[in-house]
Structures are given as C-alpha cells and as structure tokens.
Design a protein around this motif. Structure first.
Motif, PDB file in Angstrom:
ATOM      1  N   LEU A   1       3.997   7.697  -6.922  1.00 52.79           N
ATOM      2  CA  LEU A   1       3.297   6.928  -5.904  1.00 52.79           C
ATOM      3  C   LEU A   1       3.345   5.432  -6.210  1.00 52.79           C
ATOM      4  O   LEU A   1       3.530   4.609  -5.309  1.00 52.79           O
ATOM      5  CB  LEU A   1       1.847   7.403  -5.802  1.00 52.79           C
TER       6      LEU A   1
ATOM      7  N   ASP B   1      -9.824  10.104  -3.264  1.00 52.64           N
ATOM      8  CA  ASP B   1     -10.817  10.735  -2.402  1.00 52.64           C
ATOM      9  C   ASP B   1     -10.525  12.226  -2.331  1.00 52.64           C
ATOM     10  O   ASP B   1      -9.390  12.656  -2.503  1.00 52.64           O
ATOM     11  CB  ASP B   1     -10.771  10.143  -0.994  1.00 52.64           C
TER      12      ASP B   1
ATOM     13  N   LYS C   1       0.214   5.678   0.011  1.00 58.99           N
ATOM     14  CA  LYS C   1      -0.781   6.747   0.086  1.00 58.99           C
ATOM     15  C   LYS C   1      -0.144   8.092  -0.216  1.00 58.99           C
ATOM     16  O   LYS C   1       1.003   8.334   0.137  1.00 58.99           O
ATOM     17  CB  LYS C   1      -1.399   6.802   1.493  1.00 58.99           C
TER      18      LYS C   1
ATOM     19  N   HIS D   1      -6.724  12.792  -1.912  1.00 58.13           N
ATOM     20  CA  HIS D   1      -5.944  11.727  -1.287  1.00 58.13           C
ATOM     21  C   HIS D   1      -6.002  10.525  -2.232  1.00 58.13           C
ATOM     22  O   HIS D   1      -7.085  10.132  -2.670  1.00 58.13           O
ATOM     23  CB  HIS D   1      -6.528  11.301   0.055  1.00 58.13           C
TER      24      HIS D   1
ATOM     25  N   ASN E   1      -1.316  12.017   0.385  1.00 59.49           N
ATOM     26  CA  ASN E   1      -2.329  12.867   1.010  1.00 59.49           C
ATOM     27  C   ASN E   1      -2.140  14.321   0.605  1.00 59.49           C
ATOM     28  O   ASN E   1      -1.014  14.797   0.428  1.00 59.49           O
ATOM     29  CB  ASN E   1      -2.264  12.759   2.530  1.00 59.49           C
TER      30      ASN E   1
ATOM     31  N   VAL F   1       0.847  -1.194   0.000  1.00 59.21           N
ATOM     32  CA  VAL F   1       0.000   0.000   0.000  1.00 59.21           C
ATOM     33  C   VAL F   1       0.878   1.237   0.000  1.00 59.21           C
ATOM     34  O   VAL F   1       1.911   1.274   0.667  1.00 59.21           O
ATOM     35  CB  VAL F   1      -0.921   0.014   1.243  1.00 59.21           C
TER      36      VAL F   1
ATOM     37  N   THR G   1      -4.831   6.452  -2.791  1.00 59.99           N
ATOM     38  CA  THR G   1      -4.356   5.215  -2.172  1.00 59.99           C
ATOM     39  C   THR G   1      -4.202   4.155  -3.247  1.00 59.99           C
ATOM     40  O   THR G   1      -5.148   3.896  -3.988  1.00 59.99           O
ATOM     41  CB  THR G   1      -5.348   4.705  -1.106  1.00 59.99           C
TER      42      THR G   1
ATOM     43  N   ARG H   1      -7.722   4.314  -5.197  1.00 63.57           N
ATOM     44  CA  ARG H   1      -8.818   5.170  -4.732  1.00 63.57           C
ATOM     45  C   ARG H   1      -8.380   6.618  -4.757  1.00 63.57           C
ATOM     46  O   ARG H   1      -7.283   6.951  -4.307  1.00 63.57           O
ATOM     47  CB  ARG H   1      -9.195   4.802  -3.295  1.00 63.57           C
TER      48      ARG H   1
END
Length: 136
Positions: free
Chosen positions: A67, A97, A23, A122, A25, A21, A124, A95
């Motif tokens: 990322l 968001d 992320k 954000h 932000n 994973v 992910t 995702r």
C-alpha cells in the motif's frame, strides 16, 4: 462570488498536489493486528518506513508495504517533474478502520454453537511533502 470560489478551488488543487493518498479496503486482517504495524510507520520518512515494513515479521506488514508503494506511485503520477528522493516524503497520516465482518458458526458441546467473527479492515495512507509542509 465566482472569483473567490475559483481562487479557493485553485488553492485546494495545489494543496492536493502536495499529498498522495492510497486506500486498502476489506483487508482480511483484524484491525488490532494492522494497527500494531501502522503505529510503527506513522510519521516516518518513506525510505525508513519501507525498511521497517520490509523487515517486519508480521503478515500485516506485507500488505502495508504494498500500500505504501502504491501511495508513492500515486505521488509520482501527480508530480512527474519531482524526484522522490528530493521530495522528502513522509507518512503524514495512516488510519486503520474496521471493515466488514464475516460471521461464522462453530459447533460447541451439547448441541450449541459459538459465533466466530472474522474481522477485516480499511487502511488509508496519506503521504506528505516535508518541504511544503514546513513552509505552510
């Protein structure tokens, strides 16, 4: 109760080893623009996704490429003995968001003001292992 809990914890630990994973932000791009690029790489193999992002002309693709490289590196750190080419990684989930919004005012005619919303998002990314996903 203790034995079942321990066995379940070991199962989830093994399952988490098969995914990586990453992320991002508060990326200062609107979620709508980022989703356009994210939809291109969803479900793709990692090598193909990197090529798509590298040759895309959108600004959001540069941030998603970085990322994705971070997620690949996270997978390598979890599984040091596995070769990335042989692992068969793919973008299992991505995702986008909405993040925080900066609210600014722009002057308008006759002494009025219009509100400008500078959006952020954000992102992910979850990478999965094709070999282990099909066996489950």
């Amino acid at each position: 109760m203790g034995v079942r809990k321990r066995e379940r914890a070991e199962q989830t630990k093994e399952a988490k080893k098969q995914v990586a994973v990453a992320k991002l932000n508060n990326c200062p791009t609107s979620p709508r623009k980022m989703r356009l690029v994210a939809d291109l790489v969803r479900g793709q193999k990692v090598e193909k996704a990197l090529n798509i992002l590298r040759f895309s002309s959108k600004e959001a693709s540069r941030k998603l490429e970085k990322l994705l490289l971070s997620a690949i590196n996270n997978y390598q750190q979890k599984n040091a003995d596995v070769n990335i080419e042989e692992a068969g990684l793919f973008v299992k989930e991505i995702r986008v968001d909405g993040g925080m919004m900066l609210k600014r005012l722009r002057p308008a005619p006759q002494g009025r003001a219009h509100r400008i919303r500078k959006r952020s998002n954000h992102v992910t990314i979850v990478l999965g292992d094709i070999n282990n996903t099909q066996s489950n």
